[in-house]
Scaffold this motif. Structure first.
Motif, PDB file in Angstrom:
ATOM      1  N   MET B  71       0.827  -1.212   0.000  1.00  0.00           N
ATOM      2  CA  MET B  71       0.000   0.000   0.000  1.00  0.00           C
ATOM      3  C   MET B  71       0.857   1.255   0.000  1.00  0.00           C
ATOM      4  O   MET B  71       0.544   2.223  -0.683  1.00  0.00           O
ATOM      5  CB  MET B  71      -0.932   0.003   1.221  1.00  0.00           C
ATOM      6  N   ILE B  88      -6.304  -0.783  -6.232  1.00  0.00           N
ATOM      7  CA  ILE B  88      -7.087  -1.065  -5.023  1.00  0.00           C
ATOM      8  C   ILE B  88      -7.943  -2.317  -5.225  1.00  0.00           C
ATOM      9  O   ILE B  88      -8.042  -3.173  -4.342  1.00  0.00           O
ATOM     10  CB  ILE B  88      -7.958   0.162  -4.649  1.00  0.00           C
ATOM     11  N   MET B  92      -7.850  -5.682  -3.014  1.00  0.00           N
ATOM     12  CA  MET B  92      -9.049  -6.209  -2.339  1.00  0.00           C
ATOM     13  C   MET B  92      -9.262  -7.679  -2.687  1.00  0.00           C
ATOM     14  O   MET B  92      -9.605  -8.483  -1.831  1.00  0.00           O
ATOM     15  CB  MET B  92     -10.310  -5.413  -2.746  1.00  0.00           C
ATOM     16  N   LYS B  96      -9.423 -10.629   0.174  1.00  0.00           N
ATOM     17  CA  LYS B  96     -10.567 -11.523   0.373  1.00  0.00           C
ATOM     18  C   LYS B  96     -10.119 -12.982   0.439  1.00  0.00           C
ATOM     19  O   LYS B  96     -10.591 -13.756   1.256  1.00  0.00           O
ATOM     20  CB  LYS B  96     -11.577 -11.363  -0.767  1.00  0.00           C
TER      21      LYS B  96
ATOM     22  N   CYS C  45     -15.333   5.345   8.057  1.00  0.00           N
ATOM     23  CA  CYS C  45     -15.242   3.932   7.636  1.00  0.00           C
ATOM     24  C   CYS C  45     -14.503   3.064   8.654  1.00  0.00           C
ATOM     25  O   CYS C  45     -14.900   1.924   8.920  1.00  0.00           O
ATOM     26  CB  CYS C  45     -14.504   3.813   6.316  1.00  0.00           C
ATOM     27  N   VAL C  46     -13.400   3.581   9.179  1.00  0.00           N
ATOM     28  CA  VAL C  46     -12.589   2.770  10.079  1.00  0.00           C
ATOM     29  C   VAL C  46     -13.360   2.443  11.357  1.00  0.00           C
ATOM     30  O   VAL C  46     -13.274   1.335  11.881  1.00  0.00           O
ATOM     31  CB  VAL C  46     -11.242   3.471  10.383  1.00  0.00           C
ATOM     32  N   LEU C  49     -15.659  -0.348  10.495  1.00  0.00           N
ATOM     33  CA  LEU C  49     -14.931  -1.620  10.423  1.00  0.00           C
ATOM     34  C   LEU C  49     -14.646  -2.184  11.817  1.00  0.00           C
ATOM     35  O   LEU C  49     -14.729  -3.393  12.033  1.00  0.00           O
ATOM     36  CB  LEU C  49     -13.621  -1.452   9.643  1.00  0.00           C
ATOM     37  N   ILE C  52     -17.833  -3.767  12.980  1.00  0.00           N
ATOM     38  CA  ILE C  52     -18.090  -5.033  12.274  1.00  0.00           C
ATOM     39  C   ILE C  52     -17.217  -6.124  12.878  1.00  0.00           C
ATOM     40  O   ILE C  52     -17.665  -7.248  13.120  1.00  0.00           O
ATOM     41  CB  ILE C  52     -17.822  -4.903  10.758  1.00  0.00           C
TER      42      ILE C  52
ATOM     43  N   VAL D  62     -19.789  -7.068   3.851  1.00  0.00           N
ATOM     44  CA  VAL D  62     -20.013  -5.657   4.151  1.00  0.00           C
ATOM     45  C   VAL D  62     -18.672  -5.003   4.511  1.00  0.00           C
ATOM     46  O   VAL D  62     -18.340  -3.930   4.026  1.00  0.00           O
ATOM     47  CB  VAL D  62     -21.026  -5.475   5.319  1.00  0.00           C
ATOM     48  N   GLY D  63     -17.893  -5.700   5.312  1.00  0.00           N
ATOM     49  CA  GLY D  63     -16.576  -5.185   5.702  1.00  0.00           C
ATOM     50  C   GLY D  63     -15.687  -4.916   4.487  1.00  0.00           C
ATOM     51  O   GLY D  63     -15.029  -3.884   4.406  1.00  0.00           O
ATOM     52  N   TYR D  64     -15.683  -5.845   3.541  1.00  0.00           N
ATOM     53  CA  TYR D  64     -14.869  -5.638   2.343  1.00  0.00           C
ATOM     54  C   TYR D  64     -15.338  -4.418   1.568  1.00  0.00           C
ATOM     55  O   TYR D  64     -14.530  -3.649   1.069  1.00  0.00           O
ATOM     56  CB  TYR D  64     -14.945  -6.857   1.414  1.00  0.00           C
ATOM     57  N   VAL D  66     -16.921  -1.789   2.696  1.00  0.00           N
ATOM     58  CA  VAL D  66     -16.538  -0.573   3.425  1.00  0.00           C
ATOM     59  C   VAL D  66     -15.035  -0.303   3.256  1.00  0.00           C
ATOM     60  O   VAL D  66     -14.606   0.837   3.037  1.00  0.00           O
ATOM     61  CB  VAL D  66     -16.897  -0.695   4.936  1.00  0.00           C
ATOM     62  N   THR D  67     -14.231  -1.365   3.319  1.00  0.00           N
ATOM     63  CA  THR D  67     -12.777  -1.205   3.164  1.00  0.00           C
ATOM     64  C   THR D  67     -12.415  -0.672   1.779  1.00  0.00           C
ATOM     65  O   THR D  67     -11.586   0.230   1.634  1.00  0.00           O
ATOM     66  CB  THR D  67     -12.074  -2.569   3.365  1.00  0.00           C
ATOM     67  N   GLU D  68     -13.059  -1.245   0.766  1.00  0.00           N
ATOM     68  CA  GLU D  68     -12.741  -0.816  -0.604  1.00  0.00           C
ATOM     69  C   GLU D  68     -13.100   0.662  -0.808  1.00  0.00           C
ATOM     70  O   GLU D  68     -12.304   1.433  -1.344  1.00  0.00           O
ATOM     71  CB  GLU D  68     -13.509  -1.688  -1.617  1.00  0.00           C
ATOM     72  N   ARG D  69     -14.278   1.051  -0.326  1.00  0.00           N
ATOM     73  CA  ARG D  69     -14.673   2.455  -0.435  1.00  0.00           C
ATOM     74  C   ARG D  69     -13.694   3.352   0.330  1.00  0.00           C
ATOM     75  O   ARG D  69     -13.316   4.422  -0.122  1.00  0.00           O
ATOM     76  CB  ARG D  69     -16.083   2.620   0.134  1.00  0.00           C
ATOM     77  N   HIS D  70     -13.295   2.891   1.514  1.00  0.00           N
ATOM     78  CA  HIS D  70     -12.356   3.663   2.335  1.00  0.00           C
ATOM     79  C   HIS D  70     -11.042   3.888   1.585  1.00  0.00           C
ATOM     80  O   HIS D  70     -10.483   4.984   1.591  1.00  0.00           O
ATOM     81  CB  HIS D  70     -12.104   2.903   3.643  1.00  0.00           C
ATOM     82  N   MET D  71     -10.558   2.840   0.918  1.00  0.00           N
ATOM     83  CA  MET D  71      -9.299   3.002   0.174  1.00  0.00           C
ATOM     84  C   MET D  71      -9.480   3.932  -1.018  1.00  0.00           C
ATOM     85  O   MET D  71      -8.618   4.754  -1.303  1.00  0.00           O
ATOM     86  CB  MET D  71      -8.798   1.635  -0.299  1.00  0.00           C
ATOM     87  N   LEU D  91      -5.515   1.870   8.622  1.00  0.00           N
ATOM     88  CA  LEU D  91      -6.274   0.812   7.954  1.00  0.00           C
ATOM     89  C   LEU D  91      -5.698  -0.566   8.275  1.00  0.00           C
ATOM     90  O   LEU D  91      -6.429  -1.517   8.552  1.00  0.00           O
ATOM     91  CB  LEU D  91      -6.295   1.045   6.435  1.00  0.00           C
TER      92      LEU D  91
END
Lengths: 100, 100, 100, 100
Positions: B71, B88, B92, B96, C45-46, C49, C52, D62-64, D66-71, D91
């Motif tokens: 990153m 990104i 991801m 996963k 977002c964090v 997370l 979650i 859902v976590g993924y 949110v993470t993708e949007r956050h990045m 992150l």
């Protein structure tokens, strides 16, 4: 001596069982060396992550087969002798650690 | 040639970075051999599971440090060049797989 | 009717057992609603997370306690009746899915 | 005030984004209630474990997202402003907790 209920399996693994697990562990050892080579060759991070996740998955499968054998032998024997609860609690403790 | 965006890291790892990861991977390799020995010696299943889970945890930590570096270098560079989304999405996909 | 060995537990849960699990599940339900609120309020977002991952952890604990009870009752009974292997294989299948 | 870099997303979620996540969280809430019903009805432990693992998997997704949007938003913006490292380390800390 150990912190667990036993130091050795009560039902020794057959040669065939040992060979099957050994083959998988040798393969995992080779995969770990493969990653060392990728690091030295400055290979792309994502490809390294894919390899690490392949090893995780192979190790998990070894773990499942050890767990299944443990339930079919050690835990079953303990239950038959009326000492199931200790054996089950010991297994739960390691499963919690395992799925972390 | 690969299925990923690159075959090599764009910012080569420093010698110090390489040595740090290599030390951890050598240690993991030794731990995998340790489990082979435990299988051959018919050691108790629960002790083997504890060792497998120690390796899982060590591998995960290598994975995190590779991800963080990725990153900070590859993904950051891609974002700076306006090509962040592909980078990104690629990351991801591997995350996963990694947390499966 | 189900795809599993039974549709109902053979040893019904006591009221106390039920209440203990229900309290945990009610709390998890509240945590899920809490995340809905965070999404509507555009929270960071964090922080979402983190919430979650707290639910994941709470659900895992419910899963462990259901698994432990299952081993101490259903699996133990099956073993005592000499039908342990089917019961153990059924449990292994769900544990593999669970730790994905 | 929070322990994280921000309290709110810097790029507010669109209505469509919110609705998509909300639908998934409502469904998860329903699944948690479904498990409560299963406990009350003394349903078979293995069926309950299968449901718990379905929720785990839905929450992970859902976590993924949110993470993708956050990045794609928060982390990318931080990198563009030359403040990427803090954002990436924040992150990483939550990802480590998440995949436990």
């Amino acid at each position: 001596m150990g912190e667990h209920l036993h130091d050795y399996t009560l039902t020794p693994r057959t040669d065939e069982e040992k060979q099957k697990v050994m083959r998988r562990l040798k393969r995992i050892e080779g995969q770990v060396r493969g990653i060392q080579k990728m690091i030295e060759e400055d290979r792309y991070c994502v490809d390294i992550l894919v390899q690490i996740s392949a090893i995780q998955s192979a190790l998990k499968n070894v773990g499942y087969s050890v767990t299944e054998r443990h339930m079919k032998h050690c835990v079953s024997d303990a239950i038959a002798k009326g000492e199931g609860d200790d054996s089950i609690e010991e297994l739960m403790a390691v499963l919690k650690q395992f799925s972390k």
